[in-house]
Design a protein around this motif. Structure first.
Motif, PDB file in Angstrom:
ATOM      1  N   GLY A 157     -23.368   2.052 -41.718  1.00  0.00           N
ATOM      2  CA  GLY A 157     -23.556   1.961 -40.274  1.00  0.00           C
ATOM      3  C   GLY A 157     -24.607   0.966 -39.829  1.00  0.00           C
ATOM      4  N   TYR A 158     -25.023   0.080 -40.727  1.00  0.00           N
ATOM      5  CA  TYR A 158     -26.098  -0.850 -40.389  1.00  0.00           C
ATOM      6  C   TYR A 158     -25.704  -1.866 -39.322  1.00  0.00           C
ATOM      7  CZ  TYR A 158     -30.531  -0.375 -42.760  1.00  0.00           C
ATOM      8  OH  TYR A 158     -31.792   0.011 -43.097  1.00  0.00           O
ATOM      9  N   GLY A 159     -24.424  -2.206 -39.254  1.00  0.00           N
ATOM     10  CA  GLY A 159     -23.992  -3.136 -38.223  1.00  0.00           C
ATOM     11  C   GLY A 159     -24.186  -2.565 -36.829  1.00  0.00           C
ATOM     12  N   PHE A 160     -23.894  -1.277 -36.676  1.00  0.00           N
ATOM     13  CA  PHE A 160     -24.086  -0.623 -35.379  1.00  0.00           C
ATOM     14  C   PHE A 160     -25.567  -0.415 -35.083  1.00  0.00           C
ATOM     15  CE2 PHE A 160     -19.882   0.894 -36.866  1.00  0.00           C
ATOM     16  CZ  PHE A 160     -19.112   0.301 -35.879  1.00  0.00           C
ATOM     17  N   LEU A 161     -26.342  -0.116 -36.128  1.00  0.00           N
ATOM     18  CA  LEU A 161     -27.779   0.042 -35.948  1.00  0.00           C
ATOM     19  C   LEU A 161     -28.417  -1.286 -35.545  1.00  0.00           C
ATOM     20  CD1 LEU A 161     -29.728   2.401 -36.137  1.00  0.00           C
ATOM     21  CD2 LEU A 161     -30.204   1.774 -38.510  1.00  0.00           C
ATOM     22  N   ALA A 162     -27.873  -2.394 -36.060  1.00  0.00           N
ATOM     23  CA  ALA A 162     -28.383  -3.718 -35.686  1.00  0.00           C
ATOM     24  C   ALA A 162     -28.152  -3.997 -34.208  1.00  0.00           C
ATOM     25  CB  ALA A 162     -27.719  -4.800 -36.537  1.00  0.00           C
ATOM     26  N   LEU A 163     -27.045  -3.491 -33.657  1.00  0.00           N
ATOM     27  CA  LEU A 163     -26.808  -3.638 -32.218  1.00  0.00           C
ATOM     28  C   LEU A 163     -27.866  -2.887 -31.413  1.00  0.00           C
ATOM     29  CD1 LEU A 163     -22.918  -3.277 -32.007  1.00  0.00           C
ATOM     30  CD2 LEU A 163     -24.265  -5.330 -31.548  1.00  0.00           C
ATOM     31  N   ALA A 164     -28.255  -1.712 -31.903  1.00  0.00           N
ATOM     32  CA  ALA A 164     -29.327  -0.966 -31.241  1.00  0.00           C
ATOM     33  C   ALA A 164     -30.646  -1.729 -31.316  1.00  0.00           C
ATOM     34  CB  ALA A 164     -29.475   0.410 -31.878  1.00  0.00           C
ATOM     35  N   VAL A 165     -30.895  -2.358 -32.450  1.00  0.00           N
ATOM     36  CA  VAL A 165     -32.099  -3.175 -32.614  1.00  0.00           C
ATOM     37  C   VAL A 165     -32.089  -4.336 -31.623  1.00  0.00           C
ATOM     38  CG1 VAL A 165     -33.275  -4.783 -34.184  1.00  0.00           C
ATOM     39  CG2 VAL A 165     -32.503  -2.551 -35.020  1.00  0.00           C
ATOM     40  N   LEU A 166     -30.929  -4.969 -31.463  1.00  0.00           N
ATOM     41  CA  LEU A 166     -30.791  -6.084 -30.519  1.00  0.00           C
ATOM     42  C   LEU A 166     -31.107  -5.638 -29.093  1.00  0.00           C
ATOM     43  CD1 LEU A 166     -29.741  -9.029 -29.937  1.00  0.00           C
ATOM     44  CD2 LEU A 166     -27.502  -7.966 -29.570  1.00  0.00           C
ATOM     45  N   ILE A 167     -30.566  -4.491 -28.700  1.00  0.00           N
ATOM     46  CA  ILE A 167     -30.782  -3.991 -27.342  1.00  0.00           C
ATOM     47  C   ILE A 167     -32.242  -3.584 -27.140  1.00  0.00           C
ATOM     48  CG2 ILE A 167     -30.160  -2.180 -25.696  1.00  0.00           C
ATOM     49  CD1 ILE A 167     -27.376  -2.164 -27.080  1.00  0.00           C
ATOM     50  N   PHE A 168     -32.792  -2.860 -28.123  1.00  0.00           N
ATOM     51  CA  PHE A 168     -34.190  -2.438 -28.048  1.00  0.00           C
ATOM     52  C   PHE A 168     -35.121  -3.644 -28.028  1.00  0.00           C
ATOM     53  CE2 PHE A 168     -37.802   0.017 -30.289  1.00  0.00           C
ATOM     54  CZ  PHE A 168     -38.362   0.360 -29.064  1.00  0.00           C
ATOM     55  N   GLY A 169     -34.720  -4.704 -28.724  1.00  0.00           N
ATOM     56  CA  GLY A 169     -35.517  -5.931 -28.750  1.00  0.00           C
ATOM     57  C   GLY A 169     -35.291  -6.835 -27.561  1.00  0.00           C
ATOM     58  N   GLN A 170     -34.432  -6.395 -26.615  1.00  0.00           N
ATOM     59  CA  GLN A 170     -34.195  -7.127 -25.362  1.00  0.00           C
ATOM     60  C   GLN A 170     -33.760  -8.578 -25.580  1.00  0.00           C
ATOM     61  OE1 GLN A 170     -34.358  -5.776 -21.992  1.00  0.00           O
ATOM     62  NE2 GLN A 170     -34.079  -4.049 -23.376  1.00  0.00           N
ATOM     63  N   TRP A 171     -32.955  -8.801 -26.631  1.00  0.00           N
ATOM     64  CA  TRP A 171     -32.362 -10.111 -26.886  1.00  0.00           C
ATOM     65  C   TRP A 171     -33.421 -11.206 -27.070  1.00  0.00           C
ATOM     66  CZ3 TRP A 171     -30.355  -6.296 -23.932  1.00  0.00           C
ATOM     67  CH2 TRP A 171     -29.043  -5.900 -24.191  1.00  0.00           C
ATOM     68  N   LYS A 172     -34.575 -10.833 -27.628  1.00  0.00           N
ATOM     69  CA  LYS A 172     -35.638 -11.802 -27.890  1.00  0.00           C
ATOM     70  C   LYS A 172     -36.061 -11.681 -29.355  1.00  0.00           C
ATOM     71  CE  LYS A 172     -37.300 -11.783 -23.124  1.00  0.00           C
ATOM     72  NZ  LYS A 172     -38.421 -11.527 -22.193  1.00  0.00           N
ATOM     73  N   PRO A 173     -36.165 -12.803 -30.091  1.00  0.00           N
ATOM     74  CA  PRO A 173     -36.345 -12.765 -31.545  1.00  0.00           C
ATOM     75  C   PRO A 173     -37.503 -11.909 -32.043  1.00  0.00           C
ATOM     76  CG  PRO A 173     -35.788 -14.981 -30.844  1.00  0.00           C
ATOM     77  CD  PRO A 173     -35.979 -14.176 -29.594  1.00  0.00           C
ATOM     78  N   TYR A 174     -38.696 -12.106 -31.503  1.00  0.00           N
ATOM     79  CA  TYR A 174     -39.845 -11.379 -32.041  1.00  0.00           C
ATOM     80  C   TYR A 174     -39.830  -9.906 -31.642  1.00  0.00           C
ATOM     81  CZ  TYR A 174     -41.650 -15.867 -33.537  1.00  0.00           C
ATOM     82  OH  TYR A 174     -41.788 -17.083 -34.153  1.00  0.00           O
ATOM     83  N   ARG A 175     -39.273  -9.590 -30.496  1.00  0.00           N
ATOM     84  CA  ARG A 175     -39.098  -8.189 -30.137  1.00  0.00           C
ATOM     85  C   ARG A 175     -38.058  -7.535 -31.045  1.00  0.00           C
ATOM     86  NH1 ARG A 175     -39.212  -7.298 -23.553  1.00  0.00           N
ATOM     87  NH2 ARG A 175     -41.265  -8.223 -23.176  1.00  0.00           N
ATOM     88  N   ILE A 176     -37.049  -8.303 -31.410  1.00  0.00           N
ATOM     89  CA  ILE A 176     -36.041  -7.800 -32.350  1.00  0.00           C
ATOM     90  C   ILE A 176     -36.693  -7.472 -33.685  1.00  0.00           C
ATOM     91  CG2 ILE A 176     -34.076  -8.546 -33.762  1.00  0.00           C
ATOM     92  CD1 ILE A 176     -32.996  -9.964 -31.262  1.00  0.00           C
ATOM     93  N   ALA A 177     -37.620  -8.319 -34.125  1.00  0.00           N
ATOM     94  CA  ALA A 177     -38.319  -8.067 -35.392  1.00  0.00           C
ATOM     95  C   ALA A 177     -39.106  -6.763 -35.329  1.00  0.00           C
ATOM     96  CB  ALA A 177     -39.253  -9.241 -35.708  1.00  0.00           C
ATOM     97  N   LEU A 178     -39.786  -6.518 -34.214  1.00  0.00           N
ATOM     98  CA  LEU A 178     -40.552  -5.273 -34.072  1.00  0.00           C
ATOM     99  C   LEU A 178     -39.623  -4.059 -34.008  1.00  0.00           C
ATOM    100  CD1 LEU A 178     -43.260  -6.392 -31.476  1.00  0.00           C
ATOM    101  CD2 LEU A 178     -43.569  -5.998 -33.926  1.00  0.00           C
TER     102      LEU A 178
END
Length: 317
Positions: free
Chosen positions: A231-252
């Motif tokens: 399920g990592y692909g779906f979890l990555a989408l959650a990371v993208l949304i939580f990171g607000q489509w910005k690279p360093y926020r995505i990293a956090l």
């Protein structure tokens, strides 16, 4: 202190693939294409590259093998994502349905081909990729055991991909054009930018990073690929949304979810948690409960590209 090193290293094993795949999704969505197919692309990239490792591990090993496998994973992910790109961009299909179809297709394809080749669906390989200690750097007090012992080269590549993604997205002409196609494609088209080409580029880059992310996830966590990436692909989408489509926020965001995944997978190695006597199924639910909670609070302030998921019609205004 050993528990600190253990937790950090385990967190990196889960964080880096999440971050790489989410950064791939960033390219696609910034261009205006929703890539729900991340899970399937990860499976396909992991399958092709693990099959390569299984086949050639007698001739190659170590970092040379891993780098070659990563290149193959990225290439196979990019090729597989072309299906989604063509359906979404040229055929103007519903992007969620297109991505879902690829998610269903990838594990079935991997299982079928694996059984056809070797009779069983599981593909085993030997992990010769872990770096026990980086020369010189591994001897630095505290930082050495934390970053340069029992590590994988994929960790350092992940950091490089993060820096490169932030640079490309905000410091280059390509990044500006990509973002403009996801925000207002008609305006981008009016100044001579090919929206179709930019969306293809974003989706292909997304596929390449997701394919590589599939292998990056598999290598530190198992030696037996079974047509799944948990399920990592779906979890990555959650990371993208939580990171607000910005690279360093995505990293956090990836670091947060990586830690949650570490707790669920390695709680028995943490004395404080192991002594609580809580059922193991509770710990396994932690990453997904955290995903739901985070999305509930972050979706209200979503800063998604305005034109994502909307097929572009060159003749419309």
């Amino acid at each position: 202190m050993s528990y600190v090193f253990f937790l950090f290293q385990q967190t990196m094993y889960f964080t880096i693939p999440l971050m790489v795949v989410a950064l791939g999704a960033l390219y696609s969505e910034r261009s205006g294409v929703i890539n729900i197919a991340l899970e399937g692309i990860m499976v396909m990239g992991a399958f092709v590259s693990v099959l390569f490792i299984h086949t050639f591990e007698g001739q190659l090993s170590g970092q040379a093998m891993l780098l070659a496998a990563l290149a193959i994973a990225a290439a196979s992910g990019a090729v597989f994502s072309l299906l989604h790109a063509y359906a979404s961009i040229h055929m103007k299909a519903n992007q969620v349905i297109s991505g879902t179809a690829l998610n269903m297709m990838a594990p079935a394809f991997a299982i079928y081909i694996a059984r056809m080749i070797q009779g069983v669906q599981q593909i085993q390989f030997t992990n010769t990729f872990r770096i026990e200690k980086v020369p010189v750097l591994g001897d630095i007090p505290f930082l050495g055991p934390l970053f340069f012992q029992k590590a994988y080269i994929t960790t350092y590549l992940g950091v490089a991909i993060l820096i490169l993604a932030a640079t490309v997205m905000y410091k280059t002409r390509f990044g500006l054009r990509l973002r403009s196609c996801g925000e207002h494609p008609q305006a981008a088209d009016s100044v001579g930018i090919s929206v179709y080409k930019m969306r293809y580029a974003g989706t292909l880059i997304s596929g390449a990073l997701a394919g590589a992310g599939g292998l990056i996830f598999i290598v530190p966590t198992t030696v037996n690929f079974n047509a799944t990436v948990a399920g990592y692909g779906f979890l990555a989408l959650a990371v993208l949304i939580f990171g607000q489509w910005k690279p360093y926020r995505i990293a956090l965001a990836a670091l947060f979810f990586g830690f949650m995944k570490t707790v669920s997978a390695a709680y028995s190695g943490i004395p404080l948690l192991a002594d609580l006597g809580i059922n193991s199924y509770f710990y396994k639910m932690i990453p997904y409960i955290a995903t739901l909670v985070v999305l509930i609070f972050s979706s209200k302030n979503s800063q998604a590209p305005k034109a994502e998921g909307i097929p572009y019609d060159k003749g419309a205004r």
